[in-house]
Design a protein around this motif. Structure first.
Motif, PDB file in Angstrom:
ATOM      1  N   VAL A  35       0.842  -1.197   0.000  1.00 12.15           N
ATOM      2  CA  VAL A  35       0.000   0.000   0.000  1.00 12.15           C
ATOM      3  C   VAL A  35       0.878   1.248   0.000  1.00 12.15           C
ATOM      4  CG1 VAL A  35      -1.743   1.305   1.275  1.00 12.15           C
ATOM      5  CG2 VAL A  35      -1.898  -1.180   1.159  1.00 12.15           C
ATOM      6  N   ILE A 149      -6.967  -8.609   7.411  1.00  7.84           N
ATOM      7  CA  ILE A 149      -6.777  -7.451   6.538  1.00  7.84           C
ATOM      8  C   ILE A 149      -5.565  -7.650   5.629  1.00  7.84           C
ATOM      9  CG2 ILE A 149      -6.147  -4.999   6.533  1.00  7.84           C
ATOM     10  CD1 ILE A 149      -7.934  -4.644   8.969  1.00  7.84           C
ATOM     11  N   THR A 153      -5.672  -7.745   1.590  1.00  9.72           N
ATOM     12  CA  THR A 153      -4.802  -6.830   0.852  1.00  9.72           C
ATOM     13  C   THR A 153      -3.982  -7.565  -0.197  1.00  9.72           C
ATOM     14  OG1 THR A 153      -4.626  -5.352   2.765  1.00  9.72           O
ATOM     15  CG2 THR A 153      -2.915  -5.169   1.074  1.00  9.72           C
ATOM     16  N   TRP A 156      -6.180  -8.829  -3.055  1.00 11.90           N
ATOM     17  CA  TRP A 156      -6.617  -7.742  -3.941  1.00 11.90           C
ATOM     18  C   TRP A 156      -5.480  -7.293  -4.844  1.00 11.90           C
ATOM     19  CZ3 TRP A 156      -5.727  -2.678  -5.282  1.00 11.90           C
ATOM     20  CH2 TRP A 156      -6.776  -2.007  -5.933  1.00 11.90           C
ATOM     21  N   LEU A 192      -8.550  -0.208   0.783  1.00 13.34           N
ATOM     22  CA  LEU A 192      -7.439  -0.992   1.307  1.00 13.34           C
ATOM     23  C   LEU A 192      -6.529  -0.149   2.196  1.00 13.34           C
ATOM     24  CD1 LEU A 192      -6.076  -3.346  -1.491  1.00 13.34           C
ATOM     25  CD2 LEU A 192      -7.301  -3.958   0.573  1.00 13.34           C
ATOM     26  N   ASN A 196      -5.809  -1.043   6.152  1.00 15.59           N
ATOM     27  CA  ASN A 196      -4.482  -1.288   6.706  1.00 15.59           C
ATOM     28  C   ASN A 196      -4.129  -0.274   7.792  1.00 15.59           C
ATOM     29  OD1 ASN A 196      -2.665  -3.491   5.235  1.00 15.59           O
ATOM     30  ND2 ASN A 196      -4.095  -2.653   3.737  1.00 15.59           N
TER      31      ASN A 196
END
Length: 287
Positions: A35, A149, A153, A156, A192, A196
């Protein structure tokens, strides 16, 4: 050699809370670093910082309603983060402000509102816990949340990796060929990011959560030339910072979250010193 190994392994082998903190930090590193890398590539670093502060009022309201209940605090933080992202996006489309300025305005409102809520109806200890968290207090439900999570993540990113890379490099081109593609990737990536930050908030507080997301990514941007290299380097820096930071906090009796972020900050400063001449090349070839 054995003495050094005992110094490193000893705290994790002896204490359950150190093992919980280690697992939680490594899971956060695995989910937060991609991310952070894409936030940098998409020139959205301010959004990460803004959303980390935007989580505070929702988590504070959840805390006042349900106490230290994980569903209340995580749910409140998620709602607040997504609401700030939505409001910032709408204001940037309907006014002359760009998205960065909109995020800055709303995150300052959210941060001030959260501090007022906790100060008025809570106490200073509650405020410190919400702002800075405690990795050493991570329990099993928090580990499950972080693991869930992180799993979402990675799935995805694995599913949308090529489209997200293209959207990061040239969103105009993707928008011409795939009408709703840009919005889908942007919304999914924003969700997302909030998820996070909520996961990081459980362990490190609202002010520290973004540190593990952005500092390793910035370090990787300086030392890696390709996107896969950046993702790997960011994960290695975040994981190493988690281990070293926890050991520093244990032996020096200092807060664990800030110790991890400071360790990641030392890696970032070191990268700045050793690779000043490769920055432009890395930027040009990352995508």
């Amino acid at each position: 050699m054995s003495a050094l190994l005992d110094l490193i392994v000893g705290p994790f082998a002896e204490f359950d809370f150190m093992r919980h903190a280690l697992v939680g930090s490594l899971a956060l590193s695995l989910g937060c670093t991609p991310v952070g890398v894409f936030l940098l590539l998409r020139r959205m670093s301010l959004m990460g910082d803004s959303l980390s502060h935007a989580v505070l009022p929702g988590a504070a309201v959840g805390y006042l309603i349900g106490g230290l209940s994980l569903p209340w605090m995580a749910g409140g933080g998620m709602i607040a983060g997504l609401l700030v992202a939505l409001l910032a996006g709408l204001s940037s489309r309907r006014t002359r402000l760009d998205e960065g300025a909109s995020f800055a305005g709303f995150y300052l409102l959210a941060l001030a509102g959260g501090v007022v809520i906790v100060s008025k109806w809570g106490n200073s200890v509650d405020l410190m816990n919400l702002l800075f968290g405690s990795v050493l207090a991570v329990d099993d439900p928090s580990l499950i949340l972080v693991a869930a999570i992180t799993t979402v993540t990675l799935l995805w990113f694995g599913w949308h990796y090529r489209g997200l890379v293209l959207d990061s490099a040239d969103p105009t081109f993707l928008g011409q060929g795939q009408g709703r593609g840009v919005m889908r990737y942007h919304l999914g990536f924003t969700v997302l990011t909030v998820m996070n930050l909520v996961a990081g908030f459980q362990a490190m507080g609202t002010l520290m959560a973004v540190g593990l997301m952005m500092l390793p990514a910035a370090t990787a941007r300086l030392i890696a030339r390709t996107l896969p290299g950046m993702l790997l380097a960011a994960w290695l820096v975040a994981s190493a910072s988690s281990v070293i930071g926890l050991l520093v906090s244990y032996y020096l009796a200092c807060p664990s979250g800030p110790a991890i972020v400071l360790t990641a900050g030392v890696a970032y400063l070191s990268a700045l010193l050793v690779s000043p001449g490769t920055t432009n090349t890395a930027k040009a070839s990352a995508l």
